[in-house]
Design a protein around this motif. Structure first.
Motif, short mmCIF file in Angstrom:
data_model
loop_
_atom_site.label_atom_id
_atom_site.label_comp_id
_atom_site.label_asym_id
_atom_site.label_seq_id
_atom_site.Cartn_x
_atom_site.Cartn_y
_atom_site.Cartn_z
N ASN A 128 0.99 -1.13 0.15
CA ASN A 128 0.13 -0.23 -0.13
C ASN A 128 0.83 1.32 0.08
O ASN A 128 0.54 2.33 -0.59
CB ASN A 128 -0.81 -0.01 1.10
N GLU A 129 1.73 1.23 0.86
CA GLU A 129 2.71 2.56 0.83
C GLU A 129 3.32 2.65 -0.42
O GLU A 129 3.61 3.99 -0.82
CB GLU A 129 3.76 2.25 1.90
N GLU A 132 0.67 4.23 -2.91
CA GLU A 132 0.30 5.41 -2.56
C GLU A 132 1.47 6.58 -2.93
O GLU A 132 1.20 7.69 -3.35
CB GLU A 132 0.19 5.48 -0.97
N LYS A 136 1.04 9.68 -5.46
CA LYS A 136 1.52 11.08 -5.06
C LYS A 136 2.16 11.67 -6.10
O LYS A 136 2.29 13.03 -6.46
CB LYS A 136 1.62 11.05 -3.75
#
Length: 139
Positions: A128-129, A132, A136
């Motif tokens: 997920n990181e 994400e 961004k």
């Protein structure tokens, strides 16, 4: 009799080893072939976007993403609007980062609709990181 059992065990080990090597080689070949197909499709789509960008009106709405975007009938749902479908089946956040010029910047859109990240789980095995962070960067 012990020699027979020993021979039988050796045959089973050999057969199992051959099966494992075959299975790994076959799975790797399938994975390599699938990756080649995705890359070829990705490259062809990006080249088509670059060519289309030469004659499209600037502004409007750019839909950017994976197969969900690619298969979305933007012209049907946004009839009469300047819309650009820049979806590529199997694409990932890393793929979008590589093609921002053709999919966004060259179009100078007023609005960008982004749907990406689903394939990152299976194709890139991202967490997920990482997804994400890439989203961004795209934004």
């Amino acid at each position: 009799m012990p020699d027979t059992w020993f021979l039988l065990v050796l045959i089973i080990i050999y057969t199992g080893s051959v099966w494992l090597v075959y299975r790994y080689a076959r799975d790797k070949a399938i994975a390599d072939f699938t990756a080649l197909l995705f890359k070829s499709g990705y490259d062809n789509k990006v080249a088509a976007f670059k060519e289309q960008n030469k004659w499209v009106d600037k502004g409007g709405i750019s839909f950017v993403g994976d197969s969900i975007t690619q298969d979305y009938a933007v012209h049907e749902y946004f009839f009469g609007k300047k819309v650009y479908n820049r979806g590529i089946g199997g694409d990932t956040t890393e793929g979008v980062l590589r093609r921002l010029e053709e999919s966004v910047f060259a179009l100078s859109p007023e609005t960008v609709v982004l749907l990406i990240g689903t394939n990152d789980y299976s194709v890139l095995e991202s967490d997920n990181e990482a997804i994400e962070a890439n989203i961004k960067r795209i934004i």
